[in-house]
Design a protein around this motif. Structure first.
Motif, PDB file in Angstrom:
ATOM      1  N   LEU A  86       0.824  -1.206   0.000  1.00  8.79           N
ATOM      2  CA  LEU A  86       0.000   0.000   0.000  1.00  8.79           C
ATOM      3  C   LEU A  86       0.861   1.260   0.000  1.00  8.79           C
ATOM      4  N   ALA A  87       1.922   1.260   0.819  1.00 10.07           N
ATOM      5  CA  ALA A  87       2.809   2.428   0.875  1.00 10.07           C
ATOM      6  C   ALA A  87       3.472   2.668  -0.476  1.00 10.07           C
ATOM      7  N   TYR A  88       3.892   1.592  -1.116  1.00 10.66           N
ATOM      8  CA  TYR A  88       4.581   1.714  -2.404  1.00 10.66           C
ATOM      9  C   TYR A  88       3.673   2.334  -3.470  1.00 10.66           C
ATOM     10  N   LEU A  94       2.079  10.253  -3.885  1.00 12.16           N
ATOM     11  CA  LEU A  94       1.924  11.009  -2.644  1.00 12.16           C
ATOM     12  C   LEU A  94       3.263  11.086  -1.918  1.00 12.16           C
ATOM     13  N   PRO A  95       3.477  12.118  -1.094  1.00 11.39           N
ATOM     14  CA  PRO A  95       4.700  12.169  -0.277  1.00 11.39           C
ATOM     15  C   PRO A  95       4.793  10.928   0.611  1.00 11.39           C
ATOM     16  N   MET A  96       6.024  10.506   0.910  1.00 13.14           N
ATOM     17  CA  MET A  96       6.221   9.237   1.601  1.00 13.14           C
ATOM     18  C   MET A  96       5.564   9.212   2.977  1.00 13.14           C
ATOM     19  N   ASN A  97       5.610  10.332   3.714  1.00 13.47           N
ATOM     20  CA  ASN A  97       5.004  10.328   5.050  1.00 13.47           C
ATOM     21  C   ASN A  97       3.487  10.141   4.984  1.00 13.47           C
ATOM     22  N   GLY A 133      -1.511   6.507   5.008  1.00 18.05           N
ATOM     23  CA  GLY A 133      -2.545   5.859   4.202  1.00 18.05           C
ATOM     24  C   GLY A 133      -2.433   4.349   4.227  1.00 18.05           C
ATOM     25  N   SER A 134      -1.192   3.858   4.209  1.00 16.84           N
ATOM     26  CA  SER A 134      -0.952   2.418   4.254  1.00 16.84           C
ATOM     27  C   SER A 134      -1.429   1.818   5.573  1.00 16.84           C
ATOM     28  N   ALA A 135      -1.141   2.514   6.678  1.00 14.43           N
ATOM     29  CA  ALA A 135      -1.556   2.026   7.996  1.00 14.43           C
ATOM     30  C   ALA A 135      -3.078   1.959   8.098  1.00 14.43           C
TER      31      ALA A 135
END
Length: 483
Positions: free
Chosen positions: A426-428, A438-441, A446-448
């Motif tokens: 999801l983060a990737y 989207l910015p990594m932070n 969003g992934s969590a």
């Protein structure tokens, strides 16, 4: 060198310890007849011995991933060794074993059918689409990569189009013919070539005392190199790969007895992890540091690294054999990728595959689409392949977790690695150029949130399946044959 040797030893130890534990959790039934007998059709359901099945499984799952991936992953430094060992033992081999064994209990079903049964009917179309996308990307990527390697090996004397055409022709035959006619006969020889090449590079590293970096707090990874989540999409096949979930059911249809499952499914993933370790170590140590490796990759990609490592370790003739061993890998994954795609479509349409004409109606459109995909830039294809690959791994691990949950067994062996890689997937896609940018932070947040929601849906479905006494396996009580 010590870190490298310890990691190899840990992988082997993992097979005899954690692999045995996973087998015990699943619960092997040596008296239960396998699909090779109960559904024998002489095409896809054909009993084959454990040695042949193990070699075919290894070659099916080991495309260029456990070589090209670790070569590129070597840029992350010794931390790549940790991911290969931990990922392989606790995620990849568990993923492969559960996928193969659950398929074995369910008439050799492929992942889309298993996902439909254990995760709900709503997943049927989604997983079919994902699996077919992944298989088409794998098949296409594994046409171009061996063609490029052969082109380099032959010094450009044979046009690339002829090599691509020859590989496609082989794929068509391997996709259509009964599994024991081409794949079953050629793979033992291909397997021997692969093992010889990997062992040759391994011995070369030891004899020449290659300066393989050790793991330490100061040497964990190169400065300013972002690890999360990119390393999990760079090194996939050597640690965890959803593509394997599309391959294990092929061998579940040819396995003679459930007791062979740990060697075939868990063991061959460990073997792939060892291959990945060897190539990661070679890439880290033979080009004067990470700068030299970057230059080599920029000049000719992982294929050039393979060629140079093989020549440095084994000389002219030995190096050529080693390169051929690497060429075998993508070819022996590409052919079964198309074969899996044909079988998945046939299952989806409930279309029998015993007649050659029936196989042709499905295979021809598949190859037509793949030919079109070969015109797309390889780097773009690889990025989509990597994400689809790990997303498929998440689905397969959650299928395994659901099976074990309903069976009232230790489902955490699948749920924990499945949840971990779900966070990364999801983060990737939220951050990557091929995704939402989207910015990594923000991507991590969003992934969590996405992971918590999906876990809640998983447990809701799991409790529903438990309450409804979802049947975990095909009923073979009325089978009259002898396994």
């Amino acid at each position: 060198m010590i870190t490298f040797l310890v990691c190899i030893a840990l992988l082997i130890l993992g097979y005899f310890t954690y692999g045995k534990f996973v087998e015990k959790v699943f619960g092997v039934n040596v008296e239960r007849p396998t699909p090779a007998y109960t559904h024998g059709d002489g095409v896809d359901y054909v009993p084959m011995n454990v040695t042949r099945n193990s070699l075919i499984q290894l070659l099916n799952i080991a495309g260029t991933g456990p070589i090209f991936g670790p070569i590129m992953g070597a840029l992350y430094g010794p931390v790549a060794f940790i991911w290969i060992v931990v990922g392989c033992i606790f995620a990849g081999a568990v993923h492969d074993y559960l996928t193969g064994m659950i398929s074995l209990r369910n008439k050799g079903a492929h992942l889309p059918e298993l996902a439909t049964k254990f995760l709900g009917k709503a997943m049927k179309h989604v997983v079919n689409a994902f699996a077919l996308l992944l298989l088409l990307l794998v098949g296409t990527v594994f046409v171009t990569t061996p063609a490029d390697l052969l082109y380099v090996l032959m010094d450009g004397k044979v046009p690339i189009l002829i090599l691509v055409g020859a590989i496609f022709l082989y794929y068509i035959l391997a996709t259509l013919m009964p599994i024991d006619k081409i794949i079953g006969r050629l793979y033992p020889y291909f397997g021997a070539l692969l093992i010889i090449s990997a062992v040759g590079v391994f011995i070369g590293l030891l004899v020449k005392g290659a300066p393989i970096p050790e793991i330490s707090l100061k040497n964990f990874h190169p400065d300013n190199t972002p690890i999360f989540p990119l390393i999990f999409f760079t090194i996939t096949c050597g640690a965890l790969s959803g593509f394997h979930a599309t391959q294990s059911p092929i061998i579940s249809r040819t396995t003679e007895n459930e007791r062979q499952g740990r060697k075939i499914f868990y063991g061959m993933m460990i073997a792939e992890g060892i291959i990945a370790m060897i190539w990661a170590a070679a890439a880290m140590s033979l080009f004067d540091g990470y700068g030299g490796l970057k230059e080599m990759l920029a000049a000719g990609g992982p294929g050039l690294v393979v060629s140079e490592v093989s020549k440095m370790m084994l000389g002219g003739i030995g190096g050529t054999l080693a390169v051929l061993g690497v060429v075998v890998l993508p070819i022996t994954s590409g052919d079964t990728a198309f074969r899996s795609a044909r079988m998945i479509i046939a299952e989806y349409l409930n279309y029998a595959q015993k007649k050659l004409t029936s196989r042709l109606w499905i295979a021809i459109p598949l190859f037509a689409i793949s030919i079109v995909l070969t015109q797309i830039d390889f780097n773009i294809l690889w990025r989509y392949f990597s994400w689809a690959n790990q997303t498929t791994a998440v689905i397969a691990l959650f299928v395994g977790a659901m099976y074990l949950y309903v069976a009232k067994k230790n489902y955490f062996i699948a749920l924990i690695p499945g949840t971990f890689i779900l966070v990364m997937v999801l983060a990737y896609i939220l951050n990557a150029p091929i995704g939402f940018r989207l910015p990594m932070n923000i991507a991590w947040v969003g992934s969590a949130i996405g992971t918590v929601i999906l876990l809640a849906l998983f447990f809701r479905a799991a409790n529903k399946n438990l309450a409804n006494n979802l049947p975990l396996e095909e009923d073979v009580s009325d089978w009259k044959g002898v396994a």
